[in-house]
Design an enzyme around this catalytic site. Sequence first.
Site, PDB file in Angstrom:
ATOM      1  N   ARG A 101     106.209  79.494 125.857  1.00 33.23           N
ATOM      2  CA  ARG A 101     106.202  79.354 124.387  1.00 33.23           C
ATOM      3  C   ARG A 101     107.370  80.175 123.858  1.00 33.23           C
ATOM      4  NH1 ARG A 101     101.468  79.583 119.876  1.00 33.23           N
ATOM      5  NH2 ARG A 101     101.137  77.560 120.850  1.00 33.23           N
ATOM      6  N   HIS A 128     105.695  70.486 120.201  1.00 36.11           N
ATOM      7  CA  HIS A 128     104.449  71.077 120.712  1.00 36.11           C
ATOM      8  C   HIS A 128     103.705  69.967 121.477  1.00 36.11           C
ATOM      9  CE1 HIS A 128     101.243  73.757 121.245  1.00 36.11           C
ATOM     10  NE2 HIS A 128     100.850  73.994 120.007  1.00 36.11           N
ATOM     11  N   GLN A 131      99.861  70.025 122.291  1.00 36.70           N
ATOM     12  CA  GLN A 131      99.042  69.835 121.089  1.00 36.70           C
ATOM     13  C   GLN A 131      98.887  68.354 120.764  1.00 36.70           C
ATOM     14  OE1 GLN A 131      97.656  72.428 118.907  1.00 36.70           O
ATOM     15  NE2 GLN A 131      96.536  70.585 118.381  1.00 36.70           N
ATOM     16  N   ASP A 217      99.421  70.795 109.253  1.00 40.79           N
ATOM     17  CA  ASP A 217      99.766  71.986 110.036  1.00 40.79           C
ATOM     18  C   ASP A 217     100.189  73.056 109.028  1.00 40.79           C
ATOM     19  OD1 ASP A 217     100.652  73.799 111.984  1.00 40.79           O
ATOM     20  OD2 ASP A 217     102.451  72.660 112.509  1.00 40.79           O
ATOM     21  N   CYS A 257      95.921  71.438 113.679  1.00 37.26           N
ATOM     22  CA  CYS A 257      96.137  72.019 115.015  1.00 37.26           C
ATOM     23  C   CYS A 257      95.686  73.476 115.088  1.00 37.26           C
ATOM     24  CB  CYS A 257      97.594  71.875 115.424  1.00 37.26           C
ATOM     25  SG  CYS A 257      98.744  72.703 114.314  1.00 37.26           S
ATOM     26  N   ARG A 285      92.088  71.189 123.957  1.00 38.81           N
ATOM     27  CA  ARG A 285      93.310  71.758 124.541  1.00 38.81           C
ATOM     28  C   ARG A 285      93.070  72.106 126.013  1.00 38.81           C
ATOM     29  NH1 ARG A 285      97.085  74.075 121.155  1.00 38.81           N
ATOM     30  NH2 ARG A 285      98.289  74.178 123.087  1.00 38.81           N
TER      31      ARG A 285
END
Length: 298
Positions: A101, A128, A131, A217, A257, A285
């Site tokens: 990340r 992402h 996600q 988001d 998310c 996830r």
Amino acid sequence: MKHLLSIEKLARADMEYILAAAGAVKQQRGHELTQPLAGQTWPLIFSKSSTRTRVSFEVGISELGGRPMFLSAADIQLGRGEPIKDTARVLGRMVHGAVIRTFAQRDVEDFAQFSGIPTINALTDDEHPCQILTDIFTFEEKRGPIAGKTVTFIGDGACNVANSWIFAAAKLGFELRIAAPKAFQPTAELLERAGGKISCTEDVNAAVSGADLIYTDVWVSMGKEAEAAARLEQLAGYQVNQALVRRARPGALVMHCLPAYRGKEIDEETFEANAATIFTQAENRLHVQKAILNWAVA
Ligand code: CP
Ligand code: NVA
């Protein structure tokens, strides 16, 4: 050698394979027949905060027989300026795969190239992918195939999560509408690269009309904190709330998310009315990333 660097670079067949595999992974949790990561160590190299991604990868790697190793970038020499390509060449000789990340998409791609081990993008400024694979899995779990459906993304339409939705649309054949102020809409160059049926508008009401999924988001992504005040002001008219949801198709899903900022991109009532979906999304996830790990080492 398989990497998950972005939805843009993920082949449609691989995307479909991961989505199809995740259901069985979810069902078999706790009764896994194989341990594909047995004997392997997988570092998580994170330069940004994380709750869901970190925990789901640490648990998922363990459940597949591997050993996760959390490495905050601030604690390793990377944080003091050691180049990513040197970090990659060191770790590539010691570990078996990596989850990263960070800020620059280029860093994840360089790591994959120089390490020679499976590399997974756990969020960059550009994308992402874990996600969005999870979001699509969650939609399909509840509503069947996403092909032919309409997804409306509201808010910062130029952020990493929006970008991954953009690249998914053409691959899986759904319509994507982005409702955002002009300054927060994706560039024409990016839309052209993605292809597919994608429209951008400042009219939130028109964008949600008949939608099957409303998605939002945060308005201030990690790394954009200096712009926070301006973003909150410019995005103020783009909140997902009950009045907006009523314009979507009856039974439309609302997803986020997470983390969510109530009173900003979504109001408290709408968030809580859709909490079952949103927290299933968070749980998924784990299952989807286990499917990604299985795919990466197969
Ligand atoms: N959605 C998501 O990636 O959450 P985290 O930042 O907590 O990992
Ligand atoms: N766009 C957000 C996603 C957080 C999971 C960010 O980059 O901060």
